[in-house]
Design a protein around this motif. Structure first.
Motif, PDB file in Angstrom:
ATOM      1  N   ARG A 165     -25.582   4.254 -28.745  1.00  0.00           N
ATOM      2  CA  ARG A 165     -24.555   4.457 -27.720  1.00  0.00           C
ATOM      3  C   ARG A 165     -25.179   4.966 -26.420  1.00  0.00           C
TER       4      ARG A 165
ATOM      5  N   ARG B 215     -14.658   4.973 -25.888  1.00  0.00           N
ATOM      6  CA  ARG B 215     -14.147   6.211 -25.297  1.00  0.00           C
ATOM      7  C   ARG B 215     -15.200   6.850 -24.381  1.00  0.00           C
ATOM      8  N   GLU B 216     -16.443   6.805 -24.782  1.00  0.00           N
ATOM      9  CA  GLU B 216     -17.511   7.344 -23.932  1.00  0.00           C
ATOM     10  C   GLU B 216     -17.678   6.484 -22.676  1.00  0.00           C
TER      11      GLU B 216
ATOM     12  N   HIS C 196     -22.580   3.762 -34.674  1.00  0.00           N
ATOM     13  CA  HIS C 196     -22.496   5.097 -35.262  1.00  0.00           C
ATOM     14  C   HIS C 196     -23.732   5.926 -34.906  1.00  0.00           C
TER      15      HIS C 196
ATOM     16  N   GLU D 291     -14.909   2.623 -36.103  1.00  0.00           N
ATOM     17  CA  GLU D 291     -14.962   3.906 -35.396  1.00  0.00           C
ATOM     18  C   GLU D 291     -16.201   4.035 -34.509  1.00  0.00           C
TER      19      GLU D 291
ATOM     20  N   THR E   6     -15.769   5.015 -30.626  1.00  0.00           N
ATOM     21  CA  THR E   6     -16.473   6.132 -29.995  1.00  0.00           C
ATOM     22  C   THR E   6     -17.171   5.682 -28.723  1.00  0.00           C
TER      23      THR E   6
END
Length: 399
Positions: free
Chosen positions: A143, A251-252, A138, A244, A248
């Motif tokens: 990320r 998807r990135e 998150h 989630e 995320t």
């Protein structure tokens, strides 16, 4: 059925099989043994085994295992990533990155960049206990770091990536074994509060749990905590919110990977038994079918010791009907054979015989509709007292 061979380079080095000549022999035997792709991990927990500009520190001499000095010695002689990329091309084998999302800590193999920010690890309800090695996706900083690492590793010309969500060495070093003990980071708590109004971090006081069995009977050992008066909240919503962060990132990552193959291990949601039982200290849900429909992933898989599986009797019923939606989206469903060469999976001094390997394949693999399987691991083959016999059986079963 696509067959992928898991290559743990650290294990090859520890057993004395990590030099150029042995690597070439491995790739040559894999090709003749019917293997279609090699799965290679550029990281050993939090340490890079190649000259990384992104990772905090590279692998260095440490005392986690006998023979660990060989890794650093070989790293000073040649860069293994270009070597395995060249060998994959020479023997017409696909090369997949093994990219673990929750494996950034083991004593002596910690990830320095993330470790400098302990608030990024998954944390307990009180915030005082961290699941060191499990970053919370998150946080944009987490990320971003992982994507920079991924981009760097993609420069070696790989064909795809297997993102690992479940398999982790980090659990070994955490004393906390209570189900769903971690995952209360502020971004997660705020998201749950916004959707349900629940405060997942609220409790009255802590009760320290004591281990009073065995050698600790006379000297009780504090090993965890119980939250007395803990607030009730929507646990299903909490598990979805935790997932989630991973979604995320995936998807990135897909944006970075383009058309390269993307496989994911460890994506579960109800009514799958793994999700319902809630047995892990860190639990989260991911809708693999949605990720498949959206083109984020090209396949899912699960790791298990199938010869002694206890949740469901076989890999077919473990994967279906739970992942029908993945296959319905035109994507792949496979599995990780953790105990093909080892009676118990993982590190072992005991090997399954070549005959047992063949019997395992005929009983547990051949009858299934799996699109691909991952064989764990190359080091078990090259250390096998009957290595030639194992390769022969693989040619017969796989080839």
């Amino acid at each position: 059925m696509q067959t992928i061979l898991d290559v743990d380079y650290q294990d090859l080095c520890l057993s004395g099989h990590g030099d150029r000549d042995n690597l070439k022999r491995l790739f040559e035997n894999a090709k003749s043994g019917g293997i279609s792709a090699m799965l290679f991990a550029p990281m050993v927990c939090g340490k890079a085994i190649y000259p990384s500009r992104v990772a905090g520190t590279m692998h260095k001499p440490q005392r986690t295992h006998p023979g660990s000095w060989r890794i650093s010695q070989l790293m000073s002689q040649f860069d293994v990533m270009p070597e395995v990329s060249r060998l994959a091309s020479e023997f017409d084998l696909k090369l997949l990155l093994y990219f673990r999302l929750n494996d950034d800590y083991f004593p002596g193999l910690e990830e320095d960049y993330l470790d400098a920010h302990p608030e990024w690890w998954w944390q307990s309800r009180c915030g005082d206990f961290k699941l060191r090695g499990w970053p919370c996706y998150h946080y944009p900083e987490v990320r971003d770091y992982k994507l920079r690492l991924l981009k760097e590793q993609l420069q070696y010309g790989v064909d795809g990536v297997l993102f690992e969500l479940g398999r982790s060495h980090s659990f070994y070093s955490s004393p906390h074994r209570e189900p769903a003990f971690f995952g209360f980071n502020p971004p997660i708590a705020e998201a749950v509060r916004a959707r349900t109004g629940d405060d997942i971090c609220a409790f009255d006081h802590m009760k320290h749990l004591m281990l009073e069995d065995g050698i600790f009977k006379r000297i009780p050992y504090v090993y965890s905590a119980e939250y007395v008066g803990a607030a009730k909240f929507d646990r299903q919503a909490w598990h979805w919110v935790k997932g989630e962060g991973f979604e995320t990132f995936l998807r990135e990552a897909r944006e970075v990977l383009g058309q390269k193959q993307v496989l994911v291990q460890g994506a579960y949601m109800p009514p799958h038994p793994v999700a319902i039982e809630e047995i892990a200290p860190a639990t989260f849900y991911l809708d693999a079918a949605k990720l498949a429909r959206d083109g984020v992933i090209d396949g899912v898989l699960n790791s298990s010791n199938w010869s002694k599986h206890t949740i469901t009797p076989d890999m077919e019923s473990f994967m279906f009907p739970y992942f029908d939606g993945v296959r319905g989206a035109g994507k792949l469903v496979g599995t990780w054979l953790n105990d093909l060469f080892s009676p118990h999976g993982g590190e072992t001094s005991e090997f399954a015989s070549a005959e047992q390997v063949g019997r395992y394949w005929r009983q547990h693999v051949a009858p299934t509709s799996m699109d691909f399987v991952v064989l764990h691991e190359a080091d078990f083959i090259v250390r096998h007292p009957d290595e030639a016999g194992v390769w022969k059986v693989l040619r017969e079963c796989v080839g």
